[in-house]
Design an enzyme around this catalytic site. Sequence first.
Site, short mmCIF file in Angstrom:
data_model
loop_
_atom_site.label_atom_id
_atom_site.label_comp_id
_atom_site.label_asym_id
_atom_site.label_seq_id
_atom_site.Cartn_x
_atom_site.Cartn_y
_atom_site.Cartn_z
N CYS A 15 13.49 16.82 -9.27
CA CYS A 15 13.68 16.01 -10.49
C CYS A 15 12.33 15.88 -11.21
O CYS A 15 11.29 16.29 -10.69
CB CYS A 15 14.27 14.63 -10.15
N CYS A 64 14.23 14.59 -3.62
CA CYS A 64 14.92 15.86 -3.90
C CYS A 64 13.97 17.04 -4.12
O CYS A 64 14.35 18.19 -3.92
CB CYS A 64 15.86 15.70 -5.09
N HIS A 70 19.93 -7.03 5.82
CA HIS A 70 20.97 -7.01 4.78
C HIS A 70 22.20 -6.24 5.27
O HIS A 70 23.34 -6.64 5.03
CB HIS A 70 20.46 -6.36 3.49
N CYS A 84 13.61 -4.12 9.71
CA CYS A 84 13.21 -4.39 8.33
C CYS A 84 14.21 -5.36 7.70
O CYS A 84 15.34 -5.49 8.17
CB CYS A 84 13.24 -3.05 7.60
N CYS A 103 9.72 14.07 -9.10
CA CYS A 103 9.25 14.83 -7.94
C CYS A 103 8.25 15.93 -8.34
O CYS A 103 7.23 16.12 -7.68
CB CYS A 103 10.42 15.45 -7.18
N THR A 117 15.83 -4.78 5.16
CA THR A 117 16.98 -3.96 4.79
C THR A 117 18.00 -3.92 5.93
O THR A 117 19.21 -4.00 5.70
CB THR A 117 16.51 -2.52 4.46
N ILE A 140 5.87 -2.06 -8.05
CA ILE A 140 5.57 -1.12 -6.94
C ILE A 140 6.84 -0.85 -6.14
O ILE A 140 7.53 -1.78 -5.74
CB ILE A 140 4.55 -1.73 -5.96
N GLU A 195 12.72 2.74 10.17
CA GLU A 195 11.30 2.64 10.57
C GLU A 195 11.26 3.03 12.05
O GLU A 195 11.71 2.25 12.90
CB GLU A 195 10.81 1.20 10.39
N CYS A 203 11.73 9.22 -7.13
CA CYS A 203 12.73 10.29 -7.27
C CYS A 203 14.09 9.67 -7.61
O CYS A 203 14.52 8.71 -6.97
CB CYS A 203 12.81 11.05 -5.94
N ARG A 256 4.54 -18.35 9.97
CA ARG A 256 3.89 -17.20 9.33
C ARG A 256 2.50 -17.57 8.79
O ARG A 256 1.61 -16.72 8.72
CB ARG A 256 4.80 -16.62 8.26
N1 LIG Z 1 9.44 -2.73 -3.69
C1 LIG Z 1 9.67 -2.15 -2.52
O1 LIG Z 1 9.68 -0.91 -2.37
C2 LIG Z 1 9.86 -3.01 -1.32
C3 LIG Z 1 9.90 -2.44 -0.03
C4 LIG Z 1 10.02 -3.29 1.06
C5 LIG Z 1 10.12 -4.66 0.86
N2 LIG Z 1 10.12 -5.16 -0.40
C6 LIG Z 1 10.17 -6.60 -0.67
O2 LIG Z 1 8.86 -7.09 -0.41
C7 LIG Z 1 8.92 -8.45 0.02
C8 LIG Z 1 8.16 -8.60 1.33
O3 LIG Z 1 8.84 -7.93 2.39
P1 LIG Z 1 8.88 -8.57 3.84
O4 LIG Z 1 9.63 -7.66 4.72
O5 LIG Z 1 7.50 -8.97 4.25
O6 LIG Z 1 9.79 -9.85 3.47
P2 LIG Z 1 10.04 -11.28 4.09
O7 LIG Z 1 11.27 -11.78 3.45
O8 LIG Z 1 9.95 -11.22 5.58
O9 LIG Z 1 8.78 -12.12 3.56
C9 LIG Z 1 8.78 -12.91 2.42
C10 LIG Z 1 7.97 -14.16 2.74
O10 LIG Z 1 7.79 -14.92 1.56
C11 LIG Z 1 7.82 -16.27 1.93
N3 LIG Z 1 8.04 -17.12 0.75
C12 LIG Z 1 9.20 -17.58 0.23
N4 LIG Z 1 8.96 -18.33 -0.85
C13 LIG Z 1 7.63 -18.34 -1.03
C14 LIG Z 1 6.77 -18.93 -2.01
N5 LIG Z 1 7.25 -19.67 -3.01
N6 LIG Z 1 5.45 -18.73 -1.89
C15 LIG Z 1 4.95 -17.97 -0.89
N7 LIG Z 1 5.71 -17.38 0.06
C16 LIG Z 1 7.02 -17.57 -0.02
C17 LIG Z 1 8.94 -16.34 2.97
O11 LIG Z 1 8.85 -17.51 3.77
C18 LIG Z 1 8.69 -15.07 3.77
O12 LIG Z 1 7.85 -15.27 4.90
C19 LIG Z 1 10.42 -8.79 0.08
O13 LIG Z 1 10.78 -9.43 -1.14
C20 LIG Z 1 11.08 -7.44 0.20
O14 LIG Z 1 12.41 -7.44 -0.32
C21 LIG Z 1 9.99 -4.36 -1.48
ZN LIG Z 2 11.83 -1.04 5.97
ZN LIG Z 3 13.41 13.94 -7.02
#
Ligand SMILES: NC(=O)c1ccc[n+]([C@@H]2O[C@H](COP(=O)([O-])OP(=O)(O)OC[C@H]3O[C@@H](n4cnc5c(N)ncnc54)[C@H](O)[C@@H]3O)[C@@H](O)[C@H]2O)c1
Ligand SMILES: [Zn+2]
Ligand SMILES: [Zn+2]
Length: 342
Positions: free
Chosen positions: A96, A93, A43, A38, A99, A40, A286, A64, A107, A200
């Site tokens: 809270c 938890c 990072h 992922c 939850c 994450t 979301i 995952e 949570c 992609r």
């Molecule tokens: N809110 C949550 O709970 C949650 C959970 C998981 C991931 N995320 C986020 O969701 C997003 C998607 O996750 P992912 O794993 O598929 O990420 P990813 O970074 O692999 O995909 C993002 C895609 O966006 C493209 N992109 C960049 N600039 C763009 C633009 N201007 N127009 C269109 N596309 C563009 C990138 O080339 C990349 O392919 C990420 O920002 C991630 O941090 C959020």
């Molecule tokens: Zn993940």
């Molecule tokens: Zn909780």
Amino acid sequence: MKAIAKAHAARGADLIEVPEPAVRPGHVKVRVQYGSVCGTDMHIYEWDAWASHRIKPPRVIGHEFSGVIEEVGEGVKNLQPGDEVASESHITCGHCKQCINGQAHVCVNTQILGVDVDGGFAPYAVIPESNARKTYGKIPLDIACVQDPLGNAVHTAFTGPVDGQDILITGMGPIGLFAIGVCKAAGAKNVAVTEISPYRLALAEKMGADLILNPAKEDVTAILCKHYPLGLDGTLEMSGHASALELAIQATRPGGRISLLGVFPDQTVGVRLNDAIFKGIDIQAIVGRRLWETWDKMGELLSSGKLDITPVITHRFPYEDFNSAMDLIAKGETGKVVFEIG
Ligand SMILES: NC(=O)c1ccc[n+]([C@@H]2O[C@H](COP(=O)([O-])OP(=O)(O)OC[C@H]3O[C@@H](n4cnc5c(N)ncnc54)[C@H](O)[C@@H]3O)[C@@H](O)[C@H]2O)c1
Ligand SMILES: [Zn+2]
Ligand SMILES: [Zn+2]
């Protein structure tokens, strides 16, 4: 056992020898078969500001994964040895305000597998019973392992209507690509997508997107206005790029919805918010997966055969070869990368 761990407070990760975890009350011991990588994990691997503040090495990473129940702890009621399961990464938890009101996905005491507690890039993982989700029907374990991020796509898509709707998805990372399949399976009339990476964009075509646009090369707002003069019914923002949010505001119809999953690297994002206000657009934030409606919906979609996510899984590596996988992901030419662990 050998686990992929963040052993030191520095860039990279190590395959280290750690004791096999022992099952404990309310928990299950999973014999891990597959894991998936992922953003994450990237990072954590890169050891960016977020990771270095949050992670306390040594930590087994990976949130995952899928596998088979090896052993159940005292008090476990719904799982037994031999059951095939996949991980939900958010440990909540249960007491809270959120939850107890059916909002466990927000949570306030959430702990994340492979971040705050040891994860599953290892032959065995011990996790709370409720975080081990029994797979529906005959979902193979190498598909089941990606349900945590697939659940992000399912959660985002179903936060508004999909059946018969024109949907725009911005950002074709693994989650945006999954979302194409989810929207198609749920009866979307048209799915238009945007992405800047040619690799992609090609995957979006394989997933069956109807209109595929590259904002780096063409005037996407103008093209969308031509194809959808009344505007799209809903936009799923999955890029984390501010220009995609601006596009969403311009391209979504009055009274439509914009569902924001992408995380914006900059803390503040400048967009013409008044345009969204005067169009009466429903803007939704979301996070995670609804516990457990998203998992039920996802299980139904996968086991019905309507949702095929195999084109998104582009690479597999033995987990010991994780450095090669991380290097390839950093180049941006991957969909979802799966580790073979068991
Ligand atoms: N809110 C949550 O709970 C949650 C959970 C998981 C991931 N995320 C986020 O969701 C997003 C998607 O996750 P992912 O794993 O598929 O990420 P990813 O970074 O692999 O995909 C993002 C895609 O966006 C493209 N992109 C960049 N600039 C763009 C633009 N201007 N127009 C269109 N596309 C563009 C990138 O080339 C990349 O392919 C990420 O920002 C991630 O941090 C959020
Ligand atoms: Zn993940
Ligand atoms: Zn909780």
